[in-house]
Design an enzyme around this catalytic site. Structure first.
Site, PDB file in Angstrom:
ATOM      1  N   SER A  67      49.042  43.681  48.841  1.00  0.00           N
ATOM      2  CA  SER A  67      48.287  42.882  47.869  1.00  0.00           C
ATOM      3  C   SER A  67      47.797  41.612  48.554  1.00  0.00           C
ATOM      4  CB  SER A  67      49.158  42.508  46.677  1.00  0.00           C
ATOM      5  OG  SER A  67      48.483  41.515  45.919  1.00  0.00           O
ATOM      6  N   GLY A 128      47.652  34.263  31.873  1.00  0.00           N
ATOM      7  CA  GLY A 128      47.271  34.549  30.484  1.00  0.00           C
ATOM      8  C   GLY A 128      45.969  35.302  30.355  1.00  0.00           C
ATOM      9  N   ASP A 173      45.367  44.254  25.445  1.00  0.00           N
ATOM     10  CA  ASP A 173      44.780  44.046  26.767  1.00  0.00           C
ATOM     11  C   ASP A 173      44.131  45.320  27.293  1.00  0.00           C
ATOM     12  OD1 ASP A 173      45.997  41.657  26.382  1.00  0.00           O
ATOM     13  OD2 ASP A 173      47.600  41.973  27.843  1.00  0.00           O
TER      14      ASP A 173
END
Ligand code: GLA
Length: 383
Positions: A67, A128, A173
């Site tokens: 990553s 968030g 989401d």
């Protein structure tokens, strides 16, 4: 651009280019937080910051992953990853990080062959903006042979969080990221598991949507998120209802012997109602009403649901002082993360200057400020 640089990075790292590159955006909830796991509604919009995942299939069972966002590396056999799915490296608590996500996607996809994977993009974790769902969906895409996202991925990505990452999240989401369309917000009905594009054209009305990433990061599994999910469920049980989305504000009055559960129920029920009102107000171009509803939403998340904190509150208070055409609220789960503000374009510059000054004076660090000109497209295969 970013996609080309990720593909180049992939070649530098693994020797040849990727088979596939997938992109998943972050999202802001315009209004309607902590309603989804109680069958309620939300309006969300995808943002231009995104997670990118490049992957190439391997003929053996080795998984190599890196990553670029977190600096994590992974090199393991598929069977070890499958055996350790859902466990943190220390064995205590739920999984997290690159290993946690990759293992869960392998298990849920029934995949037993290896892959080389490179994760990048611009979406910061823990702010968030739904970085978990974005990473899950981009990984699911990149490790599948699909050309288009599949609506079934919403539940797979939710199961990943619920079962393996220790977060009993709803579907907001995942549905937002899968159903987002360029230029449109998404009205999500988590109870019916449907989502539709809605026209939220604040720019035409001379308003800007500002995203303030407070820099207060958190991992949801370490916050009281799960406690709120349980409290909301208890309140619904006490009311004898399948969920709080089906409660009326009057029903909530009956909970006066359990004041804490009453506050939780009041938030979910009133927030769900605000979503419907905001959609109607936006459709008739009444952005002052949308701003009012956003302010009421933040107050409810702060006072009834107890998911705000001091930097989020101070940020919203600064916007509140700009007058009745401006509305601000925390966006997403809270406990840190980001605030969104809808404000007249003429006030945007001054608001940014005032924010940076206030953060410095109060020792809050430097906020990251983004303007969402128009909602971004949803999860897609780029290559
Ligand atoms: C997180 C969860 C969502 C939703 C929001 C709050 O983002 O993943 O399911 O509950 O918090 O609205």
């Amino acid at each position: 651009m970013e996609e080309a640089s990720l593909a180049r990075g992939f070649t530098d790292l693994f020797g040849t280019g990727p088979d596939r590159v997938w992109r998943a955006p972050g999202r802001v909830t315009v209004i309607g937080d902590h309603t989804d796991y109680q069958g309620g509604q939300s309006v969300a919009a995808a943002v231009s910051e995104c997670v990118l995942v490049a992957a190439r299939d391997r003929n053996d069972r080795r998984v190599r992953a890196r990553s670029l966002t977190t600096g994590e590396d992974l090199d393991a056999d598929v069977s070890d990853l499958v055996a350790g799915v859902g466990q943190s490296p220390s064995g205590n608590g739920p999984a997290s990080g690159l290993r946690g996500f990759v293992s869960a996607v392998l298990v849920l996809g029934g995949r037993r062959s290896g892959a080389d994977i490179l994760v990048g993009g611009t979406l910061p974790p823990g702010s968030g903006l739904s970085s978990s769902a974005a990473l899950s969906l981009a990984l699911i895409g990149a490790l599948s042979g699909a050309d288009e996202p599949d609506p079934k991925w919403a539940q797979i990505a939710q199961t990943l969080e619920n079962r393996y990452l220790g977060v009993p999240s709803g579907l907001l989401d995942q549905l937002a990221l899968l159903y987002a369309r360029d230029g449109y917000a998404v009205l999500i009905d988590a109870g019916r598991q449907v989502a539709e594009a809605v026209w939220f054209d604040w720019a035409r009305a001379g308003r800007a949507l500002l995203i303030v990433d407070t820099g207060v990061t958190r991992r949801l599994s370490e916050t009281p998120y799960g406690e709120r999910v349980r409290e909301a469920r208890q309140a619904a049980v006490l009311l004898g209802l399948p969920n709080l989305a089906s409660a009326r504000i009057e029903d909530v009055e009956c909970l006066d012997e359990t004041p804490l559960l009453q506050r939780r129920a009041r938030h979910v029920t009133s927030e769900n109602r605000r979503v419907g009102e905001a959609v109607k107000a936006a459709a008739r171009g009444d952005w002052d009403t949308v701003a009012d509803l956003m302010r009421a939403s933040h107050a409810s998340l702060r006072d009834d649901y107890d998911v705000s904190e001091r930097v989020l509150d101070a940020t919203c208070e600064l916007f509140d002082r700009l007058g009745p055409h401006t509305g601000a609220r925390l966006t997403g789960a809270g406990f840190g993360g980001s605030v969104i503000a809808l404000l007249p374009i003429a006030l945007e510059k001054a608001a940014k200057v005032a924010l940076v000054r206030m953060y410095a004076e109060r020792g809050f660090g430097t906020p990251r400020l983004l303007t969402l000109g128009r909602p971004a497209p949803g999860v897609q295969r780029l290559q």
